[in-house]
Scaffold this active site. Structure first.
Site, mmCIF file in Angstrom:
data_model
loop_
_atom_site.group_PDB
_atom_site.id
_atom_site.type_symbol
_atom_site.label_atom_id
_atom_site.label_comp_id
_atom_site.label_asym_id
_atom_site.label_seq_id
_atom_site.Cartn_x
_atom_site.Cartn_y
_atom_site.Cartn_z
ATOM 1 C CB ALA A 155 74.982 118.314 60.950
ATOM 2 C CD GLU A 183 83.174 118.144 58.456
ATOM 3 O OE1 GLU A 183 82.011 118.201 58.870
ATOM 4 O OE2 GLU A 183 83.568 117.310 57.623
HETATM 5 C C1 LIG Z 1 71.337 110.019 50.851
HETATM 6 C C2 LIG Z 1 71.678 111.446 50.909
HETATM 7 C C3 LIG Z 1 71.256 112.076 52.185
HETATM 8 C C4 LIG Z 1 72.125 113.187 52.506
HETATM 9 C C5 LIG Z 1 71.821 113.749 53.843
HETATM 10 C C6 LIG Z 1 73.010 113.981 54.678
HETATM 11 C C7 LIG Z 1 73.577 115.320 54.648
HETATM 12 C C8 LIG Z 1 75.032 115.309 54.434
HETATM 13 C C9 LIG Z 1 75.614 116.472 55.080
HETATM 14 C C10 LIG Z 1 76.960 116.141 55.467
HETATM 15 C C11 LIG Z 1 77.395 117.157 56.400
HETATM 16 C C12 LIG Z 1 78.129 116.501 57.468
HETATM 17 C C13 LIG Z 1 78.427 117.495 58.546
HETATM 18 C C14 LIG Z 1 79.141 116.881 59.686
HETATM 19 O O1 LIG Z 1 80.279 116.192 59.283
HETATM 20 C C15 LIG Z 1 78.238 115.994 60.472
HETATM 21 C C16 LIG Z 1 77.997 116.514 61.829
HETATM 22 O O2 LIG Z 1 78.267 117.615 62.187
HETATM 23 S S1 LIG Z 1 77.275 115.394 62.888
HETATM 24 C C17 LIG Z 1 77.190 116.258 64.428
HETATM 25 C C18 LIG Z 1 78.495 116.293 65.123
HETATM 26 N N1 LIG Z 1 78.324 116.883 66.426
HETATM 27 C C19 LIG Z 1 78.193 116.173 67.541
HETATM 28 O O3 LIG Z 1 78.234 114.968 67.528
HETATM 29 C C20 LIG Z 1 77.996 116.951 68.803
HETATM 30 C C21 LIG Z 1 77.004 116.283 69.675
HETATM 31 N N2 LIG Z 1 76.725 117.051 70.879
HETATM 32 C C22 LIG Z 1 77.500 116.985 71.956
HETATM 33 O O4 LIG Z 1 78.552 116.372 72.000
HETATM 34 C C23 LIG Z 1 77.016 117.710 73.178
HETATM 35 O O5 LIG Z 1 75.632 117.815 73.086
HETATM 36 C C24 LIG Z 1 77.631 119.114 73.322
HETATM 37 C C25 LIG Z 1 77.438 119.943 72.085
HETATM 38 C C26 LIG Z 1 79.129 118.990 73.660
HETATM 39 C C27 LIG Z 1 76.928 119.858 74.503
HETATM 40 O O6 LIG Z 1 76.976 119.037 75.649
HETATM 41 P P1 LIG Z 1 76.137 119.459 76.953
HETATM 42 O O7 LIG Z 1 76.403 120.859 77.290
HETATM 43 O O8 LIG Z 1 76.419 118.406 77.981
HETATM 44 O O9 LIG Z 1 74.603 119.415 76.518
HETATM 45 P P2 LIG Z 1 73.747 118.174 75.982
HETATM 46 O O10 LIG Z 1 74.600 117.123 75.427
HETATM 47 O O11 LIG Z 1 72.778 117.800 77.041
HETATM 48 O O12 LIG Z 1 72.989 118.851 74.741
HETATM 49 C C28 LIG Z 1 72.008 119.878 74.947
HETATM 50 C C29 LIG Z 1 70.875 119.629 73.981
HETATM 51 O O13 LIG Z 1 71.343 119.819 72.641
HETATM 52 C C30 LIG Z 1 71.104 118.655 71.867
HETATM 53 N N3 LIG Z 1 72.189 118.547 70.884
HETATM 54 C C31 LIG Z 1 73.484 118.725 71.097
HETATM 55 N N4 LIG Z 1 74.176 118.580 69.955
HETATM 56 C C32 LIG Z 1 73.273 118.311 69.016
HETATM 57 C C33 LIG Z 1 73.356 118.075 67.622
HETATM 58 N N5 LIG Z 1 74.528 118.111 66.951
HETATM 59 N N6 LIG Z 1 72.223 117.811 66.951
HETATM 60 C C34 LIG Z 1 71.021 117.790 67.596
HETATM 61 N N7 LIG Z 1 70.872 118.032 68.911
HETATM 62 C C35 LIG Z 1 71.990 118.287 69.601
HETATM 63 C C36 LIG Z 1 71.088 117.514 72.872
HETATM 64 O O14 LIG Z 1 70.401 116.414 72.372
HETATM 65 C C37 LIG Z 1 70.385 118.181 74.055
HETATM 66 O O15 LIG Z 1 69.015 118.227 73.794
HETATM 67 P P3 LIG Z 1 68.012 117.242 74.472
HETATM 68 O O16 LIG Z 1 68.277 115.900 73.825
HETATM 69 O O17 LIG Z 1 68.344 117.221 75.929
HETATM 70 O O18 LIG Z 1 66.685 117.767 74.119
#
Ligand SMILES: CCCCCCCCCCCCC[C@H](O)CC(=O)SCCNC(=O)CCNC(=O)[C@H](O)C(C)(C)COP(=O)(O)OP(=O)(O)OC[C@H]1O[C@@H](n2cnc3c(N)ncnc32)[C@H](O)[C@@H]1OP(=O)(O)O
Ligand code: NAD
Length: 727
Positions: A62, A105
């Site tokens: 997400a 998931e």
């Molecule tokens: C009160 C009621 C309110 C209800 C609202 C809530 C909704 C409920 C919905 C529930 C659903 C839950 C779903 C799930 O369980 C939750 C999630 O999925 S949370 C996200 C989990 N994922 C992560 O944590 C991954 C994070 N990312 C990374 O680990 C790394 O970025 C990567 C993917 C391994 C890639 O690594 P690299 O190649 O080194 O590149 P960068 O790290 O530099 O990333 C590049 C660029 O992308 C941006 N980015 C990466 N992942 C995300 C992301 N998940 N979301 C947003 N942005 C992301 C990162 O910031 C970089 O951008 P920049 O910051 O440089 O502009």
């Protein structure tokens, strides 16, 4: 970005590009996926469905920005995963690149999972203060068992496809085109019963001692969490899976998810996630940045001095596959250093298992030891890590300037000394840069990168690239005494010592700081680092020792309050762990277990009597505020001077180099959550009580921000007249 491929009876593939996490912002277009699945179910010509990613990536989950957005949507990813699982036609996930968080998931809702051998997967929500909120905490333990699921969910670690196969998380790992392999598998599955593949219907694999296992696991999780809420709530969600039917477990998962979502900790951890990425986009005061600089290749590097720091630096370079020449002042030091480096590398190799072969550190072409500066003629970069002594550093840089090729980058690991003065000893000051590693250098993630007046943008870009190659986080900062980290640390440690003078004990202060979430309090840290290090530096500055003018008041230097306590301890030979005695006592010289020392308590009482200091009880609030707010205050001075280009730089430095608890976002983020008016009021109060301590006088920039109405952190820099925040 996820796509849905519909596998038809005629074996033709109809492709619908139903994005569920759009790139780069990962917005969720769930409706499109839901519509696609419903259409596939209703269309008799569709026999199977495959979900895959685009551009070689399955999904990063997400959009993390979305969790703190005021327009946060109540996105129902869980029900969609259930819809996938309920499909009457086999659904296959073809995982390439990454499948993280909500992405994994979705894959867990599929009936089969094929992964490319280089794919990585995981549920990293815990690292951003959340838990897998799309039924992942209920499906994963049903698939791979409770111990493995707990490990993945409470640590958030990413695992390679090969490990996922061993755990049973994926059904097949392929080296060829994953999408084609997925389609082949989907075709084979047409007509097969899907009941056994629906994870929500599976029982949790039982353990003979589930209760005992869970209570032990909870103790471990809590210990490692150090006050961070998410790991424990992740645990609770998995525990619910062991006790309740699937639907009730999902309800519990949702409740726990919402608790975390609205906890300040998730916000802090998500801030830290983006801050770490923001500091990659460095700029200097004169406007240099990645746009104006290209990193130069480092084919061979050298390290001078194989003491505490040099050993770890060599190890980091070898691990980054950079051939190294390691140099010491004489053969005796060289042999000691070589042994120490080899020991570190052997240990690293053990941890790496099969991958260790690539280190190849017994090969002299990869790692060479010498006492001859001539061996440094063809290196592209040198890192100096000799004693903290300006004259010695200048002598070495002068030598390097004559020996190394003109394009070689000359880096110093000094903790505090002036980069410009060191550079002045060379004929290429544009090549000179500070690369401040943290101890132990092969473990700590931080690399503070300090540019001097003449440092070229290419040198900064190369140091940043080097940090990345060593899997460290590089933070570019300006040149001043102590740079960012140590400069902010100074008032913090100073307050800790003043508190002892006024009535606290080392163990009281450390306890308060550790309860806040630091891994280690200031006195245990000082014992670990060695009290002699600071003593030498103070002697060098003329604050203590033989050069102190006779008649200098014991507790005053240059009209400011000074505490001679650490000097007095050093004069007694109490250097900390290395001598078995410091602020604490240890079982032996080199011992690790700190015990409160009655000798020190009496020493403190006598000291207070000698200096007629009235002892008073100091509460936890005062200890915390004086230590942390003085550190934060210095942070505001640093920002105002443009030494760092935004508060996120200070926070990344403190989280990765000084053990600041990540779930509190770093000192400047913490200040923003406490509220700047409160910090200002407290500093004013303490400053009035201690007028001879300039470090407690509120920074002009802090006052300006309060006068400007306490703006949010990302707007601070627009009030500074300096540069703007990167967030
Ligand atoms: C009160 C009621 C309110 C209800 C609202 C809530 C909704 C409920 C919905 C529930 C659903 C839950 C779903 C799930 O369980 C939750 C999630 O999925 S949370 C996200 C989990 N994922 C992560 O944590 C991954 C994070 N990312 C990374 O680990 C790394 O970025 C990567 C993917 C391994 C890639 O690594 P690299 O190649 O080194 O590149 P960068 O790290 O530099 O990333 C590049 C660029 O992308 C941006 N980015 C990466 N992942 C995300 C992301 N998940 N979301 C947003 N942005 C992301 C990162 O910031 C970089 O951008 P920049 O910051 O440089 O502009
Ligand atoms: N120890 C820490 O925690 C720490 C952390 C960050 C930065 N630093 C900085 O790193 C530098 C090194 O610190 P350290 O703790 O590793 O010191 P150290 O005393 O453990 O090691 C210094 C090494 O430099 C060698 N040396 C001295 N003169 C030399 C010369 N002319 N040629 C080659 N080698 C020479 C010494 O023999 C010794 O092995 C210092 O500038 C220090 O301020 C230290």
């Amino acid at each position: 970005m996820l796509r849905l491929l519909l596998v038809c009876s005629c074996k033709r593939i109809r492709q619908f590009s139903y994005t569920i996490f759009s790139n780069p912002k990962f917005n969720i277009f769930l409706q499109a996926l839901e519509d696609g699945l419903k259409r596939a179910d209703a269309d008799p010509s569709v026999k199977a469905v495959m979900i895959c990613g685009e551009n070689g990536k399955f999904s990063a989950g997400a959009d993390i920005q979305g969790f703190s957005s005021p327009k946060r949507q109540g996105i129902a990813l869980g029900p969609l995963v259930s819809l996938i699982e309920r499909s009457e036609k086999p659904v296959v996930a073809a995982i390439e690149g990454i499948a993280l968080g909500g992405g994994l998931e979705v894959a867990l809702g599929c009936h089969f999972r094929v992964a490319h051998v280089q794919a990585r997967m995981g549920l990293p929500e815990v690292t951003i203060g959340l838990l897998p909120g799309a039924e992942g905490t209920q499906r994963l333990p049903r698939l791979i068992g409770v111990p493995a699921a707990l490990d993945l969910i409470t640590t958030g670690r990413h695992i390679p496809a090969t490990e996922a196969l061993k755990l049973g998380l994926v059904d097949e790992v392929v080296e060829e085109n994953t999408v084609e392999a997925g389609i082949r598998l989907a075709n084979k599955l047409i007509g097969q019963p899907l009941g056994p593949r629906r994870l929500s219907l599976k029982p949790i694999p039982r353990l003979p001692n589930m209760e005992a296992f869970l209570s032990e696991a909870l103790v471990k999780v809590k210990k490692q969490a150090r006050g961070c809420l998410a790991p424990e709530l992740c645990f609770q969600a998995v525990k619910a899976a062991t006790e309740q039917p699937f639907a009730d477990g999902v309800r519990r998962e949702r409740e726990l998810f919402n608790i975390l979502l609205t906890s300040g900790q998730a916000q802090a951890l998500q801030y830290a996630f983006f801050a770490e990425r923001a500091v990659q986009r460095w700029t200097t005061l004169s406007g240099a940045s990645w746009k104006s600089a290209s990193p130069q290749p480092i084919r061979r590097a050298a390290v001078i001095g194989l003491g505490t720091m040099g050993r770890g630096i060599v190890t980091s370079l070898v691990k980054a596959n950079i051939p190294v020449v390691a140099l010491e002042q004489d053969v005796e030091y060289l042999n000691t250093g070589r042994k120490a480096v080899m020991l570190l590398l052997e240990r690293e190799a053990m941890k790496m298992g099969q991958d260790a072969q690539s280190l190849d550190f017994h090969n002299p072409a990869r790692l060479q030891f010498t006492v001859d500066f001539d061996g440094l003629r063809d290196v592209d970069l040198v890192i100096e890590a000799v004693f903290e002594n300006m004259a010695l550093k200048k002598e070495i840089f002068k030598k390097l300037s004559g020996i190394c090729k003109p394009g070689a980058f000359l880096c110093t690991n000094t903790s505090a000394l002036n980069i410009d003065e060191i550079a002045s000893a060379t004929s290429h000051p544009q090549q000179v840069i500070g690369t401040h590693f943290f101890s132990p250098a092969h473990v700590m993630r931080l690399l503070e990168i300090i540019y001097g007046r003449h440092t070229s943008p290419a040198a900064i870009a190369t140091a940043m690239q080097l940090a990345k190659a060593m899997k460290k986080v590089g933070v570019v900062v300006g040149n001043c005494f102590g740079f960012v980290g140590n400069r902010m640390m100074f008032p913090y440690v100073q307050q800790a010592v003043f508190l002892l003078e006024e009535g606290s004990r080392p163990e009281n202060v450390d306890q308060v700081i550790e309860d806040f979430g630091f891994k280690i309090g200031p006195f245990r840290m000082s014992d670990l680092a060695g009290l002699d290090v600071g003593w030498r530096s103070r002697k060098g500055q003329g604050l203590t020792g033989a050069s102190l003018p006779p008649g200098t008041p014991a507790r005053q230097r240059h009209g400011r309050r000074y505490s001679p306590l650490p000097d007095l301890l050093c004069e007694q030979g109490r250097f900390g762990q290395k001598t078995g005695k410091g602020w604490y006592q240890y079982e032996k010289a080199g011992g690790r277990t700190a015990r409160p020392d009655p000798w020190l308590h009496s020493f403190l009482s006598e000291y207070r009597d000698t200096h007629q200091i009235k002892t008073r009880f100091i509460d936890q609030e005062e200890i915390l505020e004086r230590c942390l707010f003085s550190l934060i205050n210095e942070g505001f001075n640093i920002l105002a001077e443009g030494i760092a280009s935004g508060p996120e730089h200070l926070d990344v430095i403190y989280i990765n180099g000084y053990g600041w608890p990540k779930h509190k976002g770093g000192p400047m983020f913490h200040a923003s959550t406490v509220g700047l008016p409160r910090i200002l009021a407290k500093l004013q109060k303490y400053s009035e009580a201690h007028p001879d301590v300039p470090e407690l006088r509120p920074s002009a920039f802090l006052k300006k921000l309060v006068a400007a109405g306490n703006p949010p952190l990302k707007e601070w820099m627009s009030c500074s007249g300096s540069q703007s925040s990167k967030l």
